[in-house]
Design an enzyme around this catalytic site. Structure first.
Site, PDB file in Angstrom:
ATOM      1  N   HIS A  54       6.809  10.291 -10.117  1.00  0.00           N
ATOM      2  CA  HIS A  54       5.673  10.629 -10.973  1.00  0.00           C
ATOM      3  C   HIS A  54       5.987  10.383 -12.445  1.00  0.00           C
ATOM      4  O   HIS A  54       5.107   9.983 -13.223  1.00  0.00           O
ATOM      5  CB  HIS A  54       5.258  12.087 -10.746  1.00  0.00           C
ATOM      6  CG  HIS A  54       4.347  12.268  -9.579  1.00  0.00           C
ATOM      7  ND1 HIS A  54       2.977  12.215  -9.688  1.00  0.00           N
ATOM      8  CD2 HIS A  54       4.617  12.475  -8.268  1.00  0.00           C
ATOM      9  CE1 HIS A  54       2.427  12.404  -8.499  1.00  0.00           C
ATOM     10  NE2 HIS A  54       3.403  12.556  -7.615  1.00  0.00           N
ATOM     11  N   GLY A 108     -13.207 -10.800   6.076  1.00  0.00           N
ATOM     12  CA  GLY A 108     -12.641 -11.899   6.828  1.00  0.00           C
ATOM     13  C   GLY A 108     -11.255 -12.334   6.431  1.00  0.00           C
ATOM     14  O   GLY A 108     -10.841 -13.450   6.763  1.00  0.00           O
ATOM     15  N   HIS A 126       8.232   0.973   4.983  1.00  0.00           N
ATOM     16  CA  HIS A 126       8.661   2.009   5.917  1.00  0.00           C
ATOM     17  C   HIS A 126      10.173   1.866   6.087  1.00  0.00           C
ATOM     18  O   HIS A 126      10.667   0.794   6.446  1.00  0.00           O
ATOM     19  CB  HIS A 126       7.947   1.865   7.260  1.00  0.00           C
ATOM     20  CG  HIS A 126       6.460   2.007   7.159  1.00  0.00           C
ATOM     21  ND1 HIS A 126       5.846   3.217   6.967  1.00  0.00           N
ATOM     22  CD2 HIS A 126       5.471   1.076   7.221  1.00  0.00           C
ATOM     23  CE1 HIS A 126       4.536   3.044   6.922  1.00  0.00           C
ATOM     24  NE2 HIS A 126       4.286   1.767   7.067  1.00  0.00           N
ATOM     25  N   ASN A 173      -0.284  -1.010  -4.941  1.00  0.00           N
ATOM     26  CA  ASN A 173      -1.100  -2.212  -5.074  1.00  0.00           C
ATOM     27  C   ASN A 173      -1.736  -2.240  -6.458  1.00  0.00           C
ATOM     28  O   ASN A 173      -1.998  -1.202  -7.065  1.00  0.00           O
ATOM     29  CB  ASN A 173      -2.167  -2.310  -3.970  1.00  0.00           C
ATOM     30  CG  ASN A 173      -3.340  -1.391  -4.199  1.00  0.00           C
ATOM     31  OD1 ASN A 173      -4.252  -1.709  -4.966  1.00  0.00           O
ATOM     32  ND2 ASN A 173      -3.340  -0.241  -3.539  1.00  0.00           N
ATOM     33  N   THR A 174      -1.948  -3.447  -6.953  1.00  0.00           N
ATOM     34  CA  THR A 174      -2.739  -3.654  -8.168  1.00  0.00           C
ATOM     35  C   THR A 174      -3.598  -4.884  -7.935  1.00  0.00           C
ATOM     36  O   THR A 174      -3.193  -5.815  -7.231  1.00  0.00           O
ATOM     37  CB  THR A 174      -1.867  -3.856  -9.422  1.00  0.00           C
ATOM     38  OG1 THR A 174      -0.945  -4.939  -9.197  1.00  0.00           O
ATOM     39  CG2 THR A 174      -1.098  -2.592  -9.764  1.00  0.00           C
ATOM     40  N   ARG A 175      -4.783  -4.909  -8.534  1.00  0.00           N
ATOM     41  CA  ARG A 175      -5.716  -5.987  -8.235  1.00  0.00           C
ATOM     42  C   ARG A 175      -6.728  -6.146  -9.368  1.00  0.00           C
ATOM     43  O   ARG A 175      -6.965  -5.225 -10.151  1.00  0.00           O
ATOM     44  CB  ARG A 175      -6.471  -5.711  -6.930  1.00  0.00           C
ATOM     45  CG  ARG A 175      -7.278  -4.414  -6.993  1.00  0.00           C
ATOM     46  CD  ARG A 175      -7.797  -3.982  -5.641  1.00  0.00           C
ATOM     47  NE  ARG A 175      -8.442  -2.680  -5.729  1.00  0.00           N
ATOM     48  CZ  ARG A 175      -7.801  -1.517  -5.644  1.00  0.00           C
ATOM     49  NH1 ARG A 175      -6.496  -1.503  -5.455  1.00  0.00           N
ATOM     50  NH2 ARG A 175      -8.465  -0.379  -5.746  1.00  0.00           N
ATOM     51  N   SER A 177      -0.257  -6.190  -2.647  1.00  0.00           N
ATOM     52  CA  SER A 177      -0.300  -4.982  -1.823  1.00  0.00           C
ATOM     53  C   SER A 177       1.045  -4.817  -1.147  1.00  0.00           C
ATOM     54  O   SER A 177       1.563  -5.762  -0.532  1.00  0.00           O
ATOM     55  CB  SER A 177      -1.415  -5.089  -0.777  1.00  0.00           C
ATOM     56  OG  SER A 177      -1.451  -3.938   0.041  1.00  0.00           O
ATOM     57  N   HIS A 193      -9.275  14.991   8.230  1.00  0.00           N
ATOM     58  CA  HIS A 193      -9.231  15.556   9.588  1.00  0.00           C
ATOM     59  C   HIS A 193      -7.921  16.279   9.880  1.00  0.00           C
ATOM     60  O   HIS A 193      -7.826  17.016  10.859  1.00  0.00           O
ATOM     61  CB  HIS A 193      -9.505  14.469  10.640  1.00  0.00           C
ATOM     62  CG  HIS A 193      -8.452  13.404  10.719  1.00  0.00           C
ATOM     63  ND1 HIS A 193      -8.497  12.265   9.973  1.00  0.00           N
ATOM     64  CD2 HIS A 193      -7.333  13.313  11.480  1.00  0.00           C
ATOM     65  CE1 HIS A 193      -7.449  11.505  10.269  1.00  0.00           C
ATOM     66  NE2 HIS A 193      -6.725  12.126  11.174  1.00  0.00           N
ATOM     67  N   HIS A 247       3.834   3.098  -1.088  1.00  0.00           N
ATOM     68  CA  HIS A 247       2.712   2.161  -1.157  1.00  0.00           C
ATOM     69  C   HIS A 247       2.459   1.831  -2.629  1.00  0.00           C
ATOM     70  O   HIS A 247       2.570   2.687  -3.499  1.00  0.00           O
ATOM     71  CB  HIS A 247       1.457   2.787  -0.551  1.00  0.00           C
ATOM     72  CG  HIS A 247       0.173   2.199  -1.067  1.00  0.00           C
ATOM     73  ND1 HIS A 247      -0.573   2.801  -2.069  1.00  0.00           N
ATOM     74  CD2 HIS A 247      -0.484   1.058  -0.746  1.00  0.00           C
ATOM     75  CE1 HIS A 247      -1.635   2.063  -2.325  1.00  0.00           C
ATOM     76  NE2 HIS A 247      -1.611   0.998  -1.550  1.00  0.00           N
TER      77      HIS A 247
END
Length: 286
Positions: free
Chosen positions: A156, A269, A112, A124-126, A108, A186, A122
């Site tokens: 892109h 956790g 900034h 991430n791969t998992r 991850s 929002h 950003h």
């Protein structure tokens, strides 16, 4: 089958760890080339999850290029808590109602930048495994506070190249998914200019799905480094900085309210500092 997936878990975890290592080296080299003062360096801290496993939290603060960047790797296992188990069952994970064991590994990254003309990013791969299922997920998205069309197109383009090598429908599907996922309801707007996002990827061919996930991870540096090099010396003003800080506030809102990975990490956790490394060092709200 258990022995087979034990070897596949080890293979995936090693790949994500290696990708983390390559990105850390590339980012420190970027600091060496462009920092006007002392180049930034990563502080590496081992993390542990009480129920099993851990990882490496790698964070650079106060660099000449990166104001804050985290590149974290983890390999965790154990038993999902009731809330996370219910969420997985609601997503249709086979067997999750009766067997909450899991294993997960991934990388991850959130960066900034110092210069407001250089976009935050950003990636991430998992891989995720339960006794009843396995899947891959991840993606990358660009988050400029001052957008340049050529930067968006380049980022892109690299993501599309990774996708097109595997299936013609991957890029349009996963781009649309990113547009939907990285949206701040929002505020009624996206948090950036998008990229790709995918989850629950299980075509039935583990090797093919892992190969795609590797290509997404490998596309990150070619997608991001040229954009950074292009903007790194662009002069900026205090007004540009104000725009950057307000945009960071939007990023923080998204990660704290909507991001699935943040919720999962805290609910299972994992080390809270590692989970929340995505938050910017300084932000403002209008």
């Amino acid at each position: 089958m258990t022995d087979l997936f034990d070897s596949r878990k080890a293979e995936a975890a090693a790949w994500f760890r290696g990708l983390r290592d390559r990105i850390v080296v590339a980012f420190e080299a970027l600091e060496d080339r462009h920092a006007k003062g002392t180049p930034g360096r990563f502080e590496v801290t081992p993390t542990q999850r009480a129920d099993g496993g851990g990882g490496l939290m790698s964070v650079m603060r106060g660099g000449g290029v990166f104001e804050k960047v985290g590149v974290n790797w983890s390999e965790v296992h154990g038993t999902l808590g009731e809330k996370a188990q219910r969420a997985m069952a609601a997503r249709g994970v086979p067997g999750m109602e009766s067997d909450p064991r899991f294993w997960a590994s991934g990388i991850s990254l959130v960066a900034h930048m110092v210069n407001p003309h250089t976009p935050a990013v950003h990636m991430n791969t998992r891989m995720f495994w339960t006794p009843g299922a396995w899947w891959f997920g991840g993606g990358a998205d660009l988050n400029p506070c001052i957008e340049y069309a050529e930067d968006t197109a380049h980022f892109h383009g690299q993501m599309q190249r990774a996708c097109d090598a595997h299936a013609p429908d991957y890029y349009p599907r996963f781009k649309a998914w990113a547009d939907e996922y990285f949206f701040v309801p929002h505020r009624g707007r996206a948090r950036g200019v998008g990229g790709i996002f995918y989850d629950d990827l299980n075509t039935g061919d583990w090797e093919a799905d892992f190969a795609f996930t590797r290509d997404v991870g490998s596309a990150f540096l070619p997608a991001f480094l040229p954009v950074t090099e292009r903007r790194i010396a662009t002069p900026w003003t205090e007004a540009d900085r104000e725009v950057q800080l307000v945009h960071r506030g939007l990023y923080a809102e998204y990660n704290l309210v909507y991001d699935r990975g943040t919720k999962f990490g805290l609910e299972t956790g994992h080390d809270a500092n590692a989970v929340l490394m995505s938050l910017p060092p300084v932000a403002k709200w209008p």
